[in-house]
Design an enzyme around this catalytic site. Structure first.
Site, PDB file in Angstrom:
ATOM      1  N   GLY A  95       0.334   3.984  35.174  1.00  0.00           N
ATOM      2  CA  GLY A  95       1.117   3.849  36.421  1.00  0.00           C
ATOM      3  C   GLY A  95       0.233   4.306  37.551  1.00  0.00           C
ATOM      4  N   ALA A  96      -0.567   5.472  37.174  1.00  0.00           N
ATOM      5  CA  ALA A  96      -1.454   6.050  38.153  1.00  0.00           C
ATOM      6  C   ALA A  96      -2.487   6.872  37.858  1.00  0.00           C
ATOM      7  CB  ALA A  96      -0.575   6.618  39.430  1.00  0.00           C
ATOM      8  N   MET A  97      -3.610   7.133  38.612  1.00  0.00           N
ATOM      9  CA  MET A  97      -4.525   7.778  37.976  1.00  0.00           C
ATOM     10  C   MET A  97      -5.034   8.843  39.155  1.00  0.00           C
ATOM     11  SD  MET A  97      -6.526   8.888  35.538  1.00  0.00           S
ATOM     12  CE  MET A  97      -7.675  10.313  35.913  1.00  0.00           C
ATOM     13  N   GLU A  98      -5.215  10.313  38.725  1.00  0.00           N
ATOM     14  CA  GLU A  98      -5.629  11.380  39.771  1.00  0.00           C
ATOM     15  C   GLU A  98      -6.856  11.601  40.050  1.00  0.00           C
ATOM     16  OE1 GLU A  98      -4.435  11.724  36.508  1.00  0.00           O
ATOM     17  OE2 GLU A  98      -5.394  13.583  35.646  1.00  0.00           O
ATOM     18  N   GLU A 140       0.580  12.487  41.177  1.00  0.00           N
ATOM     19  CA  GLU A 140      -0.748  12.242  41.262  1.00  0.00           C
ATOM     20  C   GLU A 140      -1.500  13.624  42.209  1.00  0.00           C
ATOM     21  OE1 GLU A 140      -2.157  10.981  38.812  1.00  0.00           O
ATOM     22  OE2 GLU A 140      -0.406   9.693  38.627  1.00  0.00           O
ATOM     23  N   HIS A 176      -1.719  16.892  40.430  1.00  0.00           N
ATOM     24  CA  HIS A 176      -3.057  16.703  39.649  1.00  0.00           C
ATOM     25  C   HIS A 176      -4.238  17.137  40.206  1.00  0.00           C
ATOM     26  CE1 HIS A 176      -2.164  15.494  35.569  1.00  0.00           C
ATOM     27  NE2 HIS A 176      -1.582  14.188  36.063  1.00  0.00           N
ATOM     28  N   GLU A 209      -0.535  17.117  32.253  1.00  0.00           N
ATOM     29  CA  GLU A 209       0.471  16.252  32.465  1.00  0.00           C
ATOM     30  C   GLU A 209       1.812  16.812  32.251  1.00  0.00           C
ATOM     31  OE1 GLU A 209      -0.283  13.748  33.574  1.00  0.00           O
ATOM     32  OE2 GLU A 209      -2.215  12.992  32.836  1.00  0.00           O
TER      33      GLU A 209
HETATM   34  N1  BES Z   1      -3.832  10.878  34.169  1.00  0.00           N
HETATM   35  C1  BES Z   1      -2.531  10.091  34.109  1.00  0.00           C
HETATM   36  C2  BES Z   1      -3.152   8.601  33.876  1.00  0.00           C
HETATM   37  C3  BES Z   1      -3.199   8.310  32.528  1.00  0.00           C
HETATM   38  C4  BES Z   1      -2.340   7.713  31.515  1.00  0.00           C
HETATM   39  C5  BES Z   1      -4.562   8.303  31.906  1.00  0.00           C
HETATM   40  C6  BES Z   1      -2.736   7.364  30.360  1.00  0.00           C
HETATM   41  C7  BES Z   1      -4.893   8.141  30.736  1.00  0.00           C
HETATM   42  C8  BES Z   1      -4.100   7.458  29.938  1.00  0.00           C
HETATM   43  C9  BES Z   1      -1.751  10.143  35.318  1.00  0.00           C
HETATM   44  O1  BES Z   1      -1.815  11.208  36.114  1.00  0.00           O
HETATM   45  C10 BES Z   1      -0.381   9.674  35.039  1.00  0.00           C
HETATM   46  O2  BES Z   1       0.488  10.567  34.277  1.00  0.00           O
HETATM   47  N2  BES Z   1       0.251   8.588  35.344  1.00  0.00           N
HETATM   48  C11 BES Z   1       1.542   8.075  35.017  1.00  0.00           C
HETATM   49  C12 BES Z   1       2.177   7.923  35.868  1.00  0.00           C
HETATM   50  C13 BES Z   1       2.907   9.124  36.517  1.00  0.00           C
HETATM   51  C14 BES Z   1       3.833   9.003  37.448  1.00  0.00           C
HETATM   52  C15 BES Z   1       3.683   9.792  35.422  1.00  0.00           C
HETATM   53  C16 BES Z   1       1.592   6.807  33.879  1.00  0.00           C
HETATM   54  O3  BES Z   1       0.364   6.149  34.120  1.00  0.00           O
HETATM   55  O4  BES Z   1       2.417   6.472  33.409  1.00  0.00           O
HETATM   56 ZN    ZN Z   2      -0.522  12.542  35.118  1.00  0.00          ZN
END
Ligand code: BES
Ligand code: ZN
Length: 934
Positions: A307-310, A344, A347, A366
């Site tokens: 969904g996104a990355m920090e 994000e 994070h 997380e």
């Molecule tokens: N650090 C994660 C991104 C990530 C997810 C990296 C899976 C590696 C594997 C990011 O901060 C995150 O948690 N993204 C969520 C969206 C968020 C709103 C919870 C995601 O990608 O679902």
């Molecule tokens: Zn996250």
């Protein structure tokens, strides 16, 4: 109690032993060229430490390759003549070792050994590298831009004129930095990064830090040089070359925030800018630590798996997680964008400033980021009513945690697949829920000052689970302690004892019971006059107390549970911590009813005795507002969980929600409706005509007032809008004639205007769904899907297309998803899920997954979000033993590939749960409905 702790620590120790055993040097590891590889473990040695990376990278967006070089300053802590680091799918052209004056240690080109199974390379040094000295590694490398969503990968987008444009972007977490540069790719190796990027004049380059200068280097190329970064883990490095446009603003503390998107979506970035500015300001105040970089970018990348990355200073998003078009996006789309940004940005402190030492404690990143979504939005956007969604987070966690296939929050994860699988509901949602319980226990102020202490203590470094617990409580003198301060006494005798309501609580011991053992406790309550007889056990959804495995599954499980309860006479907040299997509480007076776990602030389920459930059912019937909306929703949740577990009869739970006719709060209403809807979906797929029909009739009759009350507009508060969205979508799904008529009318006028009039955003998905049910509507929506420039709109079209009852159309959609042109590959996992939840599509989707398994795994690696969504989304639609067997047979046939995946256990256990539910409840459902409908 100490026994428990010992057992838990012992278990942990066992796991550690196992892991190092399986990695112990055996001398058998051979490099690709046949020579022995000098290192046999998955994790790198700790005596070569990177200090500073100087990276130069040049992606070519025509040849779709990149070349780069990296000079890594290293500290050597033990004498050695080789260095091992990570590298995956990279061609290494040269490797050299330089001394501290950057002089070559040898004239010869050094040989590089590769050990792909561990994604490592080794460089032999011509001279011993001596402990305490500084050296530089210098490597040149290249590779094609990656095909999927990891490493340095290519992405494309189409302009309105139909031109396809390329960009190159990175996604490294957890273990893909090694696909873009050779590096020490573990979170503990924090280093500074100086990045330079070469690009042509039609593009821009972005990285974690602001641009320092741009130099023209000839051949029509420019080199952007970025400021040196703060010390950070490799998975947070990021760089992008694209032709995007941006909007910018500045926070009160002078941080420059920019939102980037493809040029034609530039106008959808406004909302994100405002949200990012306000949320960053909030976090700086809340953590009382300034954001340390001069800028923060948020960029919507057209191809994105998560969904996104920090990434520090350069956060990346799926377009649907960042872009907001007020004319098209709905109330829930807006909430989603705000929550993702809140996540994000959290994070930037939890994760970036303080990072878990190893992936086993991923929840420290997380779980906190998920929880801070709620804390920050509640403070900054109270009108979005984010607290309405918090219980759903915990309910989601409980769904997983009440099956035996769950795992402790901190669990072993060694190889990349296991590490990927840590990004699950346990790390995120259970993590957030136990933090919420802790915050209620410590008070808001106590919690806030505790986490500030933790963040300060571990800034620019790494922490483990226990470091958090040690930091939460300040240390104080014996006198302060005795005076009842919230603190750890510095005197040995009372060390770790936390002063609380006259009791001495060991917070660390308490929190270990929530983080080192899996599962959720069930508290049983028997109520007799002024006494509450309470007991705790592990809550298991598909094993009954008379099952032979019951005892072994319960053994050793014990939690330290902060109890709270409300009675007809008063509130008892934080009355007691239950640390034993059973206990007796005495009430101050005779009461008419008791409700434990006030507002569901604690992570546990309650089962009352006959009298207790009766009293609460009656209370809801006559005076439901005597309980808060959270209490009402959690009662509904508890009751239906207990039904699934075979501990409460379905009739009792259905009687409990009988009061919903007079419920006006969206949370309990949607909770109750949600259960009915999920039963309907389950029974519908089993083709049990009479119950399907009767349940539909019952829902439509019983909730008719709420349905009829809804307007087809965007009016009202967020909570009204959410209710409308859900209720109308359910009503049309159940073929409620007035709903279908209204939707069809709106659909027709939308088509007549050739899609130019704006439909009310909250009901547009329902309108499209109704429109998609005939051939011309479906074709029209598919055409619109190809033309739309708004991703949230496209996802509504897709959901409508996937609701068609024509299986050929569904197959066509899956094919389009596989092809990846009209429907981007990033949307294939959710498309498969959409098809699978359609009663016409669930076999089709599963069939598609088994037939295309290899291709799917190529696109979505084992352990990734994508492959897990595909498995869970298709498998959990099943509810018969034959289907279960088919699923098991399939996974057996590819056992070598998937044996280490937890998700398969989770998915099959969910099917067992469905089977069990039907065998336990189908008959009672049938009679209950017959009685109500007569
Ligand atoms: N650090 C994660 C991104 C990530 C997810 C990296 C899976 C590696 C594997 C990011 O901060 C995150 O948690 N993204 C969520 C969206 C968020 C709103 C919870 C995601 O990608 O679902
Ligand atoms: Zn996250």
């Amino acid at each position: 109690m100490h026994l428990l702790l010992v057992i838990l620590l012992f278990l942990e120790a066992q796991l550690c032993v196992q892991s190092s055993d399986s990695n112990s040097p055996s001398g058998e590891n051979l490099s690709t060229n046949g020579l022995p590889f000098p290192w046999s473990k998955v994790r790198l040695p700790n005596y070569i430490v990177p200090v500073h990376y100087h990276l130069l990278i040049h992606p070519n967006l025509t040849s779709l390759r990149f070349n780069g070089s990296v000079k890594i300053e290293i500290d050597v802590k033990n004498n050695t003549n080789w260095v091992v680091l990570h590298s995956k799918n990279l061609r290494i052209f040269t490797a050299t070792v330089l001394d501290e004056h950057e002089a070559h240690l040898s004239d010869k080109v050094l040989s590089v050994l590769e050990y792909p199974a561990h994604e490592q390379i080794a460089i032999f040094s011509p001279k011993i590298l001596t402990s305490g000295e500084k050296y530089f590694l210098y490597l040149e490398f290249g590779a094609p831009l990656s095909d999927g969503f990891y490493g340095f990968y290519k992405s494309t987008y189409k302009t309105k004129e139909g031109e396809t444009r390329f960009l190159a972007s990175t996604h490294f977490e957890p273990t893909s930095a090694r696909m873009a540069l050779p590096c020490f790719d573990e979170p503990i190796f924090k280093a500074n990064y100086t990045v330079r990027i070469r690009r042509d004049p039609s593009h821009i380059a972005l990285s974690n830090m602001p641009l320092e200068q741009t130099v023209e280097i000839g051949n029509g190329l420019f080199e952007d040089q970025f400021e040196v970064s703060v010390k950070m883990s490799s998975y947070l490095l990021a760089f992008i070359v694209c032709d995007f446009r941006s909007v910018s603003g500045m926070t009160a503390t002078g941080i420059n925030i920019s939102i980037y998107a493809v040029p034609e979506k530039w106008h959808q970035t406004r909302y994100a800018l405002e949200a990012a500015l306000r949320l960053l300001e909030f976090y700086e105040q809340y953590f009382n630590i300034l954001y340390p970089l001069p800028k923060l970018d948020l960029i919507a990348v057209p191809d994105f798996q998560a969904g996104a990355m920090e990434n520090w200073g350069l956060t990346t998003y799926r377009e649907t997680s960042l872009l907001y078009d007020p004319d098209i996006s709905s109330a829930s789309d807006k909430l989603w964008v705000t929550m993702v940004i809140g996540h994000e940005l959290a994070h930037q402190w939890f994760g970036n400033l303080v990072t878990m030492e190893w992936w086993n404690d991923l929840w420290l990143n997380e779980g906190f980021a998920r929880y801070m979504e709620f804390v920050s939005l509640e403070a900054v956007y109270p009108e979005l009513k984010v607290e309405d969604h918090f219980l759903d987070t915990c309910f989601g966690a409980i769904g997983r945690d009440s099956l035996n296939s769950s795992r402790p929050i901190s669990s072993l994860a060694e190889n990349p697949t296991q590490i990927e699988e840590m990004f699950d509901t346990v790390s995120y949602d259970k993590g957030a829920c136990i933090l919420h319980m802790l915050r209620n226990f410590l008070t808001n102020e106590g919690f806030q000052s505790g986490i500030i202490r933790y963040l300060r203590r571990f800034s620019y470094s790494n922490a483990r689970n226990e470091d958090l617990w040690d930091s939460l409580i300040k240390t104080c003198s014996e006198e302060e302690f005795t005076a009842g301060e919230y603190c750890y006494s510095s005197t040995q005798a009372t060390k770790n004892a936390y002063h609380f309501a006259g009791e001495h609580i060991d917070l660390k011991e308490m929190m270990y019971t929530w983080t080192l053992q899996k599962g959720i406790p069930l508290i049983t309550v028997k109520w007799k006059e002024r006494k509450l007889y309470i007991g705790q056990e592990r809550f298991l959804k598909i094993v009954l107390p008379d099952d032979p495995s019951w005892h072994s599954l319960q053994e050793g499980y014990l939690w330290h549970i902060p109890l709270s309860y409300k009675t007809s006479h008063s509130d008892y907040e934080k009355k007691h911590i239950l640390t034993t299997k059973s206990d007796v509480l005495t009430l101050d007076e005779e009461v008419d009813w008791v409700k434990l776990n006030s507002d569901m602030n604690g992570y546990y389920i309650i089962h009352y005795d006959e009298e207790g459930w009766n009293a609460l059912t009656e209370l809801l019937r006559v005076n439901h507002t005597a309980l808060s909306f959270k209490d009402r929703a959690s009662l509904i949740h508890n009751a239906f969980q207990l039904v699934t577990a075979g501990r409460l009869s379905l009739n009792r739970a259905l009687d409990l929600i009988g009061y919903l006719k007079s419920e006006t709060h969206n949370v309990p209403l949607l909770q109750g409706l949600g259960y009915l809807q999920s039963f309907y979906k389950l029974i519908e797929k089993r083709n049990i005509a009479d119950i399907t029909h009767n349940l539909k009739t019952y829902i439509l009759q019983y909730f008719r007032d709420v349905i009829d009350k809804q307007s087809w507009s965007d009016d009202g508060m967020v909570s009204d809008r959410r209710l409308r969205e859900e209720v109308l979508s359910l009503a049309c799904d159940l073929d409620y004639p007035p709903c279908l008529e209204k939707a069809k009318k709106l659909y027709n006028s939308w088509v007549e205007s050739n899609g130019t009039i704006s439909l009310p955003t909250d009901v547009s998905e329902t309108v499209y769904m109704v429109g998609a049910q005939d051939d011309s509507g479906w074709a029209y929506l598919l055409e619109k899907y190809g033309l739309s420039m708004c991703e949230t709109e496209k996802s509504k079209f897709l959901s409508a297309l996937a609701s068609s009852k024509d299986s050929e159309k569904l197959s066509r959609l899956l094919q389009l998803g596989m092809d990846g042109t009209l429907i981007k590959t990033q949307n294939l996992p959710s498309l498969i899920y959409l098809v699978a939840r359609n009663p016409v599509g669930h076999f089709l989707a599963w069939d598609f997954v088994t037939k295309h398994w290899d291709e799917l795994v190529e696109k979505f690696p084992l352990g990734s979000f994508g492959i897990r969504e595909i498995i869970v989304g298709t498998v959990t639609q099943f509810s018969s033993t034959e289907e279960l067997r088919e699923v098991e047979d399939f996974f057996k046939s590819i056992t070598e590939q998937v044996s280490q995946l937890r998700v398969i256990q989770v998915a099959t256990e969910n099917v067992e749960k469905n089977i069990m539910w039907l065998s336990r409840n189908l008959e009672s459902m049938r009679t209950w409905l017959q009685q109500r409908l007569d």
